[in-house]
Write a protein that holds these residues in place. Structure first.
Motif, PDB file in Angstrom:
ATOM      1  N   LEU A  98      66.548  23.424  23.063  1.00 48.33           N
ATOM      2  CA  LEU A  98      65.861  24.700  22.897  1.00 48.33           C
ATOM      3  C   LEU A  98      66.915  25.753  22.599  1.00 48.33           C
ATOM      4  CD1 LEU A  98      63.311  24.630  25.853  1.00 48.33           C
ATOM      5  CD2 LEU A  98      62.836  24.308  23.426  1.00 48.33           C
ATOM      6  N   LEU A  99      66.673  26.522  21.544  1.00 51.48           N
ATOM      7  CA  LEU A  99      67.601  27.561  21.123  1.00 51.48           C
ATOM      8  C   LEU A  99      67.001  28.925  21.414  1.00 51.48           C
ATOM      9  CD1 LEU A  99      68.316  26.115  17.566  1.00 51.48           C
ATOM     10  CD2 LEU A  99      69.454  25.509  19.702  1.00 51.48           C
ATOM     11  N   GLY A 100      67.797  29.951  21.316  1.00 51.10           N
ATOM     12  CA  GLY A 100      67.263  31.302  21.402  1.00 51.10           C
ATOM     13  C   GLY A 100      66.342  31.581  20.233  1.00 51.10           C
ATOM     14  N   ALA A 101      66.487  30.787  19.183  1.00 54.24           N
ATOM     15  CA  ALA A 101      65.663  30.940  17.982  1.00 54.24           C
ATOM     16  C   ALA A 101      64.971  29.622  17.628  1.00 54.24           C
ATOM     17  CB  ALA A 101      66.520  31.432  16.822  1.00 54.24           C
ATOM     18  N   SER A 102      64.425  28.948  18.597  1.00 51.14           N
ATOM     19  CA  SER A 102      63.531  27.797  18.457  1.00 51.14           C
ATOM     20  C   SER A 102      64.129  26.450  18.853  1.00 51.14           C
ATOM     21  CB  SER A 102      62.843  27.766  17.110  1.00 51.14           C
ATOM     22  OG  SER A 102      61.940  28.850  17.080  1.00 51.14           O
ATOM     23  N   HIS A 103      64.321  25.457  17.927  1.00 57.48           N
ATOM     24  CA  HIS A 103      64.720  24.130  18.420  1.00 57.48           C
ATOM     25  C   HIS A 103      65.642  23.369  17.476  1.00 57.48           C
ATOM     26  CE1 HIS A 103      61.685  22.050  15.815  1.00 57.48           C
ATOM     27  NE2 HIS A 103      62.537  21.050  15.918  1.00 57.48           N
ATOM     28  N   GLN A 104      66.314  22.386  18.064  1.00 49.64           N
ATOM     29  CA  GLN A 104      67.015  21.346  17.322  1.00 49.64           C
ATOM     30  C   GLN A 104      66.700  20.015  17.986  1.00 49.64           C
ATOM     31  OE1 GLN A 104      71.216  22.732  17.383  1.00 49.64           O
ATOM     32  NE2 GLN A 104      71.067  22.686  15.147  1.00 49.64           N
ATOM     33  N   VAL A 105      66.606  18.968  17.174  1.00 50.37           N
ATOM     34  CA  VAL A 105      66.516  17.592  17.667  1.00 50.37           C
ATOM     35  C   VAL A 105      67.675  16.848  17.026  1.00 50.37           C
ATOM     36  CG1 VAL A 105      65.163  15.466  17.734  1.00 50.37           C
ATOM     37  CG2 VAL A 105      64.018  17.690  17.971  1.00 50.37           C
ATOM     38  N   VAL A 106      68.445  16.159  17.872  1.00 46.58           N
ATOM     39  CA  VAL A 106      69.662  15.497  17.410  1.00 46.58           C
ATOM     40  C   VAL A 106      69.566  14.009  17.706  1.00 46.58           C
ATOM     41  CG1 VAL A 106      72.169  15.390  17.644  1.00 46.58           C
ATOM     42  CG2 VAL A 106      70.990  17.587  17.933  1.00 46.58           C
ATOM     43  N   LEU A 107      69.692  13.196  16.663  1.00 47.99           N
ATOM     44  CA  LEU A 107      69.829  11.756  16.817  1.00 47.99           C
ATOM     45  C   LEU A 107      71.317  11.476  16.724  1.00 47.99           C
ATOM     46  CD1 LEU A 107      68.779   8.774  16.840  1.00 47.99           C
ATOM     47  CD2 LEU A 107      68.861   8.909  14.341  1.00 47.99           C
ATOM     48  N   ASP A 108      71.899  10.947  17.794  1.00 45.12           N
ATOM     49  CA  ASP A 108      73.337  10.696  17.829  1.00 45.12           C
ATOM     50  C   ASP A 108      73.596   9.226  17.546  1.00 45.12           C
ATOM     51  OD1 ASP A 108      76.022  10.797  18.156  1.00 45.12           O
ATOM     52  OD2 ASP A 108      75.987  11.148  20.300  1.00 45.12           O
ATOM     53  N   GLU A 109      73.822   8.926  16.277  1.00 39.80           N
ATOM     54  CA  GLU A 109      74.094   7.551  15.854  1.00 39.80           C
ATOM     55  C   GLU A 109      75.381   7.515  15.038  1.00 39.80           C
ATOM     56  OE1 GLU A 109      72.151   4.624  16.416  1.00 39.80           O
ATOM     57  OE2 GLU A 109      71.221   5.931  17.897  1.00 39.80           O
ATOM     58  N   GLY A 110      76.369   8.343  15.388  1.00 36.66           N
ATOM     59  CA  GLY A 110      77.620   8.379  14.636  1.00 36.66           C
ATOM     60  C   GLY A 110      77.380   8.800  13.204  1.00 36.66           C
ATOM     61  N   GLN A 111      77.786   7.944  12.261  1.00 34.58           N
ATOM     62  CA  GLN A 111      77.612   8.252  10.844  1.00 34.58           C
ATOM     63  C   GLN A 111      76.149   8.233  10.424  1.00 34.58           C
ATOM     64  OE1 GLN A 111      79.971   9.736   9.814  1.00 34.58           O
ATOM     65  NE2 GLN A 111      81.505   8.492   8.788  1.00 34.58           N
ATOM     66  N   GLU A 112      75.298   7.630  11.223  1.00 33.18           N
ATOM     67  CA  GLU A 112      73.880   7.557  10.891  1.00 33.18           C
ATOM     68  C   GLU A 112      73.064   8.531  11.729  1.00 33.18           C
ATOM     69  OE1 GLU A 112      72.352   3.585  10.820  1.00 33.18           O
ATOM     70  OE2 GLU A 112      73.856   2.930   9.385  1.00 33.18           O
ATOM     71  N   GLY A 113      73.667   9.627  12.142  1.00 33.72           N
ATOM     72  CA  GLY A 113      72.981  10.631  12.942  1.00 33.72           C
ATOM     73  C   GLY A 113      72.138  11.561  12.087  1.00 33.72           C
ATOM     74  N   CYS A 114      71.411  12.432  12.774  1.00 32.58           N
ATOM     75  CA  CYS A 114      70.504  13.360  12.096  1.00 32.58           C
ATOM     76  C   CYS A 114      70.315  14.580  12.987  1.00 32.58           C
ATOM     77  CB  CYS A 114      69.166  12.657  11.857  1.00 32.58           C
ATOM     78  SG  CYS A 114      67.897  13.713  11.140  1.00 32.58           S
ATOM     79  N   VAL A 115      70.322  15.763  12.386  1.00 31.34           N
ATOM     80  CA  VAL A 115      70.044  16.996  13.125  1.00 31.34           C
ATOM     81  C   VAL A 115      68.935  17.747  12.397  1.00 31.34           C
ATOM     82  CG1 VAL A 115      70.956  19.193  13.966  1.00 31.34           C
ATOM     83  CG2 VAL A 115      72.448  17.171  13.913  1.00 31.34           C
ATOM     84  N   GLU A 116      67.817  17.944  13.091  1.00 35.05           N
ATOM     85  CA  GLU A 116      66.716  18.761  12.566  1.00 35.05           C
ATOM     86  C   GLU A 116      66.771  20.110  13.271  1.00 35.05           C
ATOM     87  OE1 GLU A 116      62.254  17.654  12.303  1.00 35.05           O
ATOM     88  OE2 GLU A 116      62.485  18.876  14.119  1.00 35.05           O
ATOM     89  N   THR A 117      66.707  21.180  12.488  1.00 35.13           N
ATOM     90  CA  THR A 117      66.658  22.526  13.045  1.00 35.13           C
ATOM     91  C   THR A 117      65.434  23.237  12.493  1.00 35.13           C
ATOM     92  OG1 THR A 117      69.083  22.600  13.088  1.00 35.13           O
ATOM     93  CG2 THR A 117      67.916  24.705  13.325  1.00 35.13           C
ATOM     94  N   VAL A 118      64.628  23.797  13.387  1.00 31.95           N
ATOM     95  CA  VAL A 118      63.528  24.686  13.003  1.00 31.95           C
ATOM     96  C   VAL A 118      63.763  25.954  13.810  1.00 31.95           C
ATOM     97  CG1 VAL A 118      61.044  25.093  13.069  1.00 31.95           C
ATOM     98  CG2 VAL A 118      61.913  22.829  12.467  1.00 31.95           C
ATOM     99  N   ALA A 119      64.105  27.032  13.102  1.00 29.95           N
ATOM    100  CA  ALA A 119      64.527  28.241  13.813  1.00 29.95           C
ATOM    101  C   ALA A 119      64.498  29.449  12.888  1.00 29.95           C
ATOM    102  CB  ALA A 119      65.942  28.049  14.367  1.00 29.95           C
ATOM    103  N   CYS A 120      64.575  30.613  13.488  1.00 27.12           N
ATOM    104  CA  CYS A 120      64.796  31.851  12.764  1.00 27.12           C
ATOM    105  C   CYS A 120      66.309  32.033  12.723  1.00 27.12           C
ATOM    106  CB  CYS A 120      64.156  33.027  13.494  1.00 27.12           C
ATOM    107  SG  CYS A 120      62.377  32.884  13.661  1.00 27.12           S
ATOM    108  N   LEU A 121      66.894  31.790  11.563  1.00 26.70           N
ATOM    109  CA  LEU A 121      68.348  31.820  11.430  1.00 26.70           C
ATOM    110  C   LEU A 121      68.761  32.936  10.483  1.00 26.70           C
ATOM    111  CD1 LEU A 121      68.865  27.982  10.996  1.00 26.70           C
ATOM    112  CD2 LEU A 121      69.304  29.333  13.053  1.00 26.70           C
ATOM    113  N   PRO A 122      69.651  33.808  10.921  1.00 29.13           N
ATOM    114  CA  PRO A 122      70.117  34.883  10.037  1.00 29.13           C
ATOM    115  C   PRO A 122      70.715  34.309   8.759  1.00 29.13           C
ATOM    116  CG  PRO A 122      70.924  35.197  12.282  1.00 29.13           C
ATOM    117  CD  PRO A 122      70.288  33.842  12.228  1.00 29.13           C
ATOM    118  N   GLY A 123      70.313  34.851   7.633  1.00 25.32           N
ATOM    119  CA  GLY A 123      70.846  34.426   6.356  1.00 25.32           C
ATOM    120  C   GLY A 123      70.209  33.175   5.783  1.00 25.32           C
ATOM    121  N   ARG A 124      69.362  32.499   6.544  1.00 22.15           N
ATOM    122  CA  ARG A 124      68.690  31.293   6.042  1.00 22.15           C
ATOM    123  C   ARG A 124      67.243  31.636   5.755  1.00 22.15           C
ATOM    124  NH1 ARG A 124      70.987  26.040   8.713  1.00 22.15           N
ATOM    125  NH2 ARG A 124      73.122  26.353   8.073  1.00 22.15           N
TER     126      ARG A 124
END
Length: 168
Positions: free
Chosen positions: A45-71
């Protein structure tokens, strides 16, 4: 797990949410590490919504859904991408609810996530219906998670569903 987020409510409008796949980790206000089958994921949980992180080394994945400045990548209704050894799918929708409907739905979702071993929800100070919630699971094909981002001042609930399936 249900927690109160000790930060200002920075998500001001449902339309400000952006989606990003593959970004770096952002500072988290609450974290839940989960072992789902053979995989390890982290709900953040972020101050601006969420991230989900799959930690599989080189086969990892990060999803971000958030209000991000400049994005300004808008939240897509659907997206599908290949991420290392995975097939990733994302879907989002915005529900518009009356105040009584919103309060009822918020209560149901927070109760569901609070009592679920793979759930994490954070309520923002000042409004018990201002929250972000995540719920994860797995099946024989991969990992899935759902999220809800509540905007009581607008009567909007942003609902997302994501899956990661091993490529054959």
């Amino acid at each position: 797990m249900l927690t109160t987020l000790h930060t200002n409510y920075t998500d001001t409008r449902a339309g400000d949410l952006a989606w990003c796949l593959g970004s770096g980790l952002l500072p988290a206000l609450a974290v839940l590490d989960l072992k789902l089958g053979p995989n390890t994921i982290q709900l953040r949980l972020l101050g601006a919504s969420h991230q989900v992180v799959l930690d599989e080394g080189q086969e990892g994945c990060v999803e971000t859904v958030a209000c991000l400045p400049g994005r300004r990548t808008p939240l897509p209704a659907r997206a599908a991408e290949r991420v290392s050894g995975w097939e990733y799918e994302f879907a989002a929708r915005i529900e518009r609810l009356t105040t009584p409907e919103f309060e009822g739905r918020a209560g149901e979702l927070l109760a569901l996530v609070e009592n679920h071993p793979h759930g994490l929800a954070g309520v923002f100070p000042g409004d018990p219906n201002a929250f972000t919630a995540l719920l994860a699971g797995c099946d024989e094909h991969g990992i899935l998670w759902r999220t809800w981002h509540a905007y009581p001042q607008e009567g909007r609930l942003v609902c997302t569903r994501s899956t990661l399936r091993r490529r054959s």
